[in-house]
Design a protein around this motif. Structure first.
Motif, PDB file in Angstrom:
ATOM      1  N   ARG A  41     -12.672   1.263  -0.265  1.00  0.00           N
ATOM      2  CA  ARG A  41     -11.585   1.929  -0.970  1.00  0.00           C
ATOM      3  C   ARG A  41     -11.896   3.412  -0.995  1.00  0.00           C
ATOM      4  O   ARG A  41     -13.032   3.803  -1.211  1.00  0.00           O
ATOM      5  CB  ARG A  41     -11.479   1.415  -2.417  1.00  0.00           C
ATOM      6  CG  ARG A  41     -11.419  -0.113  -2.504  1.00  0.00           C
ATOM      7  CD  ARG A  41     -10.765  -0.571  -3.789  1.00  0.00           C
ATOM      8  NE  ARG A  41      -9.370  -0.190  -3.829  1.00  0.00           N
ATOM      9  CZ  ARG A  41      -8.783   0.381  -4.868  1.00  0.00           C
ATOM     10  NH1 ARG A  41      -9.484   0.666  -5.931  1.00  0.00           N
ATOM     11  NH2 ARG A  41      -7.500   0.688  -4.834  1.00  0.00           N
ATOM     12  N   LEU A  74      -8.413  -4.161  -4.177  1.00  0.00           N
ATOM     13  CA  LEU A  74      -9.699  -4.794  -3.900  1.00  0.00           C
ATOM     14  C   LEU A  74     -10.360  -4.276  -2.628  1.00  0.00           C
ATOM     15  O   LEU A  74     -11.502  -4.584  -2.338  1.00  0.00           O
ATOM     16  CB  LEU A  74      -9.500  -6.308  -3.756  1.00  0.00           C
ATOM     17  CG  LEU A  74      -9.108  -7.055  -5.024  1.00  0.00           C
ATOM     18  CD1 LEU A  74      -8.830  -8.504  -4.708  1.00  0.00           C
ATOM     19  CD2 LEU A  74     -10.204  -6.945  -6.063  1.00  0.00           C
ATOM     20  N   GLY A  75      -9.615  -3.498  -1.843  1.00  0.00           N
ATOM     21  CA  GLY A  75     -10.192  -3.001  -0.582  1.00  0.00           C
ATOM     22  C   GLY A  75     -10.372  -4.106   0.440  1.00  0.00           C
ATOM     23  O   GLY A  75     -11.278  -4.045   1.270  1.00  0.00           O
ATOM     24  N   ASP A  96       4.956   6.280   4.552  1.00  0.00           N
ATOM     25  CA  ASP A  96       5.161   6.659   3.152  1.00  0.00           C
ATOM     26  C   ASP A  96       4.986   8.166   3.016  1.00  0.00           C
ATOM     27  O   ASP A  96       4.455   8.825   3.905  1.00  0.00           O
ATOM     28  CB  ASP A  96       4.197   5.901   2.228  1.00  0.00           C
ATOM     29  CG  ASP A  96       2.744   6.286   2.434  1.00  0.00           C
ATOM     30  OD1 ASP A  96       2.398   7.463   2.223  1.00  0.00           O
ATOM     31  OD2 ASP A  96       1.936   5.398   2.818  1.00  0.00           O
ATOM     32  N   LYS A 104       2.060   1.634  -3.440  1.00  0.00           N
ATOM     33  CA  LYS A 104       0.971   1.918  -4.379  1.00  0.00           C
ATOM     34  C   LYS A 104       0.438   3.338  -4.245  1.00  0.00           C
ATOM     35  O   LYS A 104       0.095   3.989  -5.212  1.00  0.00           O
ATOM     36  CB  LYS A 104      -0.192   0.949  -4.098  1.00  0.00           C
ATOM     37  CG  LYS A 104      -0.226  -0.215  -5.027  1.00  0.00           C
ATOM     38  CD  LYS A 104      -1.298  -1.263  -4.751  1.00  0.00           C
ATOM     39  CE  LYS A 104      -2.544  -0.917  -4.028  1.00  0.00           C
ATOM     40  NZ  LYS A 104      -3.432  -2.052  -3.789  1.00  0.00           N
ATOM     41  N   TYR A 105       0.358   3.794  -2.993  1.00  0.00           N
ATOM     42  CA  TYR A 105      -0.277   5.098  -2.761  1.00  0.00           C
ATOM     43  C   TYR A 105       0.726   6.243  -2.586  1.00  0.00           C
ATOM     44  O   TYR A 105       0.415   7.251  -1.995  1.00  0.00           O
ATOM     45  CB  TYR A 105      -1.249   5.009  -1.581  1.00  0.00           C
ATOM     46  CG  TYR A 105      -2.363   4.021  -1.860  1.00  0.00           C
ATOM     47  CD1 TYR A 105      -3.381   4.341  -2.758  1.00  0.00           C
ATOM     48  CD2 TYR A 105      -2.360   2.752  -1.288  1.00  0.00           C
ATOM     49  CE1 TYR A 105      -4.378   3.426  -3.055  1.00  0.00           C
ATOM     50  CE2 TYR A 105      -3.356   1.829  -1.585  1.00  0.00           C
ATOM     51  CZ  TYR A 105      -4.366   2.161  -2.473  1.00  0.00           C
ATOM     52  OH  TYR A 105      -5.334   1.259  -2.780  1.00  0.00           O
ATOM     53  N   ASN A 135       0.840  -1.204   0.000  1.00  0.00           N
ATOM     54  CA  ASN A 135       0.000   0.000   0.000  1.00  0.00           C
ATOM     55  C   ASN A 135       0.875   1.254   0.000  1.00  0.00           C
ATOM     56  O   ASN A 135       0.608   2.207  -0.734  1.00  0.00           O
ATOM     57  CB  ASN A 135      -0.908   0.025   1.224  1.00  0.00           C
ATOM     58  CG  ASN A 135      -2.158  -0.827   1.027  1.00  0.00           C
ATOM     59  OD1 ASN A 135      -2.432  -1.250  -0.079  1.00  0.00           O
ATOM     60  ND2 ASN A 135      -2.881  -1.067   2.092  1.00  0.00           N
ATOM     61  N   LEU A 144      -6.420  -4.341   4.043  1.00  0.00           N
ATOM     62  CA  LEU A 144      -6.407  -3.802   5.406  1.00  0.00           C
ATOM     63  C   LEU A 144      -7.441  -4.495   6.289  1.00  0.00           C
ATOM     64  O   LEU A 144      -7.263  -4.627   7.490  1.00  0.00           O
ATOM     65  CB  LEU A 144      -6.663  -2.288   5.394  1.00  0.00           C
ATOM     66  CG  LEU A 144      -5.473  -1.440   4.927  1.00  0.00           C
ATOM     67  CD1 LEU A 144      -5.864   0.032   4.893  1.00  0.00           C
ATOM     68  CD2 LEU A 144      -4.263  -1.639   5.830  1.00  0.00           C
TER      69      LEU A 144
HETATM   70  P1  ADP Z   1      -6.603  -1.863  -1.623  1.00  0.00           P
HETATM   71  O1  ADP Z   1      -6.493  -3.172  -2.284  1.00  0.00           O
HETATM   72  O2  ADP Z   1      -7.659  -1.004  -2.221  1.00  0.00           O
HETATM   73  O3  ADP Z   1      -5.304  -1.152  -1.482  1.00  0.00           O
HETATM   74  P2  ADP Z   1      -6.643  -2.033   1.272  1.00  0.00           P
HETATM   75  O4  ADP Z   1      -7.638  -2.700   2.158  1.00  0.00           O
HETATM   76  O5  ADP Z   1      -5.233  -2.463   1.407  1.00  0.00           O
HETATM   77  O6  ADP Z   1      -7.172  -2.226  -0.189  1.00  0.00           O
HETATM   78  O7  ADP Z   1      -6.741  -0.482   1.516  1.00  0.00           O
HETATM   79  C1  ADP Z   1      -7.993   0.129   1.622  1.00  0.00           C
HETATM   80  C2  ADP Z   1      -7.930   1.569   1.124  1.00  0.00           C
HETATM   81  O8  ADP Z   1      -7.166   2.353   2.039  1.00  0.00           O
HETATM   82  C3  ADP Z   1      -7.229   1.742  -0.188  1.00  0.00           C
HETATM   83  O9  ADP Z   1      -8.141   1.587  -1.263  1.00  0.00           O
HETATM   84  C4  ADP Z   1      -6.693   3.153  -0.115  1.00  0.00           C
HETATM   85  O10 ADP Z   1      -7.692   4.065  -0.493  1.00  0.00           O
HETATM   86  C5  ADP Z   1      -6.438   3.363   1.364  1.00  0.00           C
HETATM   87  N1  ADP Z   1      -5.007   3.196   1.696  1.00  0.00           N
HETATM   88  C6  ADP Z   1      -4.386   2.086   2.176  1.00  0.00           C
HETATM   89  N2  ADP Z   1      -3.087   2.331   2.401  1.00  0.00           N
HETATM   90  C7  ADP Z   1      -2.848   3.603   2.044  1.00  0.00           C
HETATM   91  C8  ADP Z   1      -1.669   4.459   2.027  1.00  0.00           C
HETATM   92  N3  ADP Z   1      -0.477   4.017   2.442  1.00  0.00           N
HETATM   93  N4  ADP Z   1      -1.828   5.720   1.602  1.00  0.00           N
HETATM   94  C9  ADP Z   1      -3.019   6.186   1.178  1.00  0.00           C
HETATM   95  N5  ADP Z   1      -4.159   5.435   1.165  1.00  0.00           N
HETATM   96  C10 ADP Z   1      -4.081   4.169   1.592  1.00  0.00           C
END
Ligand code: ADP
Length: 543
Positions: A494, A505-506, A475, A450-451, A447, A509
């Motif tokens: 998400r 996929l949300g 990050d 990715k973010y 994550n 976490l």
């Molecule tokens: P996903 O597969 O969508 O990444 P997660 O359950 O891992 O699913 O994360 C849920 C949501 O939390 C993500 O869609 C994103 O919007 C937000 N998120 C998770 N980690 C981060 C991060 N490090 N920075 C910003 N947003 C995050």
């Protein structure tokens, strides 16, 4: 010689006796018994009449009967006399008469002709019965029936309703109608993260525009009690209440709007006892609301609490369902991406010119297979968590090797970011399912990469505290707005961003949250939009 005088005398005595008895009956009657001439002049007036109309016999004798008849009923007298002249009785009819003090008295009246000894009609006798109590009882009965009908309509309406807004409006309307309030409002207990604002939901008796000038009602002493579950609050005159603040719900009514004097506030609790709203009723006159209203409202709010809870649950299910539908779409897409890539590499490998680069193609394809494998594992995990069947293989293990392995794995897939490590010198022993803890670390790291599309590094820090170890992944990416922080650990959640779209996929976490919780640890996040996020999880240290 016979003495006719004797017979006359005994006859007279008999007559006198009868008359005395009749007079006694007339005198003791609670009904007003009045006689009058055909011209309407009062000729007798009993005690009942005195009590009912307030005039003494002396005051009315010889006066015209119209002193008892309100102006708009005067024509009745002509009708009565007309019938009497024709020797007809006037059967009981309901009307109103007027007492000496001007008070209108609802009465039932019967009128009969009075005949002289030769049979000529010489007047009329009138019996008037005060029917105020009877009418009041009938009115109460009718009101009671109406109330029962309304209560029944509440339960029918509420049980047939799953839309929150409609349910709240229904409750407001019925409560306003039942109490005779001029103004009714239902404040829904939606507490904004940044403050204690209550959202105004539904109104009866006032336009929404008129109310919106007020802004959201803030917490005040009067309001507080209702929301903190203190119970019903009723005031005959709210403006005289010491607790009445400047900005109580109705005191700051818009210009030209009716001021609220009588005030009734009833909390609406969920079946679990949580106060989910408040019903507020107002009237511009004092002392309008009664204990009876309180009882009625208690019964309505009880039903309303259940209905609102159902509506809320329904809303939540609908949202979850929507997210699930979205999820299925996204899942298909997410699974197809690595498959398409693998297919591409395999096709390239099939070409004769690919021998030299074959190894790197295989490595790339394998990476995609790993990614695919992780996606499928995650999907299966969600199903298992839902069914309570996610199994944990708890052993005593070292944390740092798990961390390093996760970092290597992530680095292999995403080489775009440097992963900076801050690890303690000594290893840390934990009791855990190592594979699952790796899964959490991998989710945090992926994550973070990715973010944070424009950054080129992320950091992982492990810190041993007294009774727990905390792992943090930082990050410098897009960050998360405050309002989403709670929800991101939910299933299929998400954050919707128009600026930055990335696959996912949300569920990562959600699984991480579940795993950490099952280990007796905590999971949380700190984030600032545009600056980045730090995701934490802690695990308890063995005793
Ligand atoms: P996903 O597969 O969508 O990444 P997660 O359950 O891992 O699913 O994360 C849920 C949501 O939390 C993500 O869609 C994103 O919007 C937000 N998120 C998770 N980690 C981060 C991060 N490090 N920075 C910003 N947003 C995050």
């Amino acid at each position: 010689m016979p003495k006719p005088a004797y017979t006359d005398e005994s006859g007279r005595q008999e007559l006198e006796k009868k008359q005395a008895m009749l007079a006694a009956i007339v005198d003791s009657s609670e009904d007003a018994i009045i006689s009058k001439t055909l011209q309407g002049m009062i000729t007798s007036w009993n005690r009942g009449a005195e009590q009912m109309f307030g005039y003494t016999e002396a005051e009315v004798m010889g006066k015209h009967i119209s002193i008892l008849i309100p102006e708009d009923h005067l024509s009745e007298e002509d009708m009565i006399i007309d019938r009497i002249r024709h020797g007809l009785r006037v059967l009981p009819f309901q009307t109103v008469r007027q007492g000496k003090d001007g008070r209108l008295i609802p009465v039932s009246i019967t009128v009969s002709p009075i005949l002289s000894s030769d049979g000529t009609i010489i007047g009329a006798s009138k019996i008037a019965r005060d029917i105020s109590e009877q009418l009041q009882a009938m009115k109460e009965l009718k009101e009671h029936a109406q109330t029962q009908e309304l209560l029944l309509s509440v339960s029918t309406a509420l049980s047939a309703q799953l839309d929150l807004q409609t349910t709240l409006q229904k409750v407001t309307d019925i409560a306003t109608q039942l109490t005779g309030a001029e103004l009714g409002a239902f404040f829904y207990n939606r507490i904004e993260p940044e403050g204690e604002a209550y959202m105004l939901y539904t109104l009866a008796g006032a336009s929404r525009e008129a109310f919106e000038h007020l802004g959201m009602p803030r917490s005040t002493a009067v309001f507080d009690g209702t929301f903190s579950g203190e119970g019903i609050f009723r005031s005959d005159d709210i403006t005289k209440e010491p607790r009445h603040g400047q900005n109580a719900p109705f005191s700051g009514m818009p210009e030209g709007h009716l001021p609220v004097v009588s005030y009734l506030a009833v909390p609406v609790n969920s079946p679990g006892g949580e106060t989910i709203g408040g019903l507020f009723l107002g009237h511009s006159r004092p002392a309008i609301f009664t204990e009876e209203h309180e009882k009625l409202l208690s019964s309505i709010t009880l039903q309303a609490g259940v209905a609102i809870e159902n509506a809320r649950l329904y809303e939540a299910i609908q949202q979850l369902n929507m997210r699930k539908d979205e999820f299925i779409g996204v899942a298909g897409h997410e699974l197809r991406t690595p498959i398409t890539t693998i297919k591409g590499y395999l096709q390239l490998l099939g070409e004769p010119s690919s021998e030299a680069v074959g190894k790197s193609f295989i490595e790339k394809a394998l990476r995609q297979v790993n990614k695919l494998n992780r996606l499928v594992t995650d999907l299966l995990d969600v199903t298992k968590i839902q069914a309570g069947r996610l199994e944990y293989n708890m052993t005593t293990c070292f944390l740092l090797p798990l961390i390093r392995e996760s970092v290597d794995m992530v680095h292999q897939i995403y080489s775009s970011h440097r992963i900076e490590l801050q690890l303690p010198a000594d290893d840390i022993v934990i009791t855990a399912d190592g594979v699952k803890i790796e899964q959490v670390v991998i989710n945090f790291l992926t994550n973070a990469i990715k973010y944070s599309p424009v950054a080129d590094r992320i950091a992982l820090c492990v810190k041993k505290e007294e009774q727990r170890v905390v792992v943090a992944v930082r990050d410098w990416g897009i960050g998360i707005e405050q309002q989403y922080l709670e929800s991101i650990f939910d299933r299929y959640y998400r954050v919707v961003s128009s600026e930055y779209v990335v696959g996912g996929l949300g569920i990562g976490l959600y699984i991480a949250h579940e795993i950490v919780q099952r280990h007796g640890g905590d999971i949380w996040v700190e984030s600032e939009p545009g600056k980045g996020s730090v995701f934490y999880f802690s695990l308890p240290l063995p005793e």
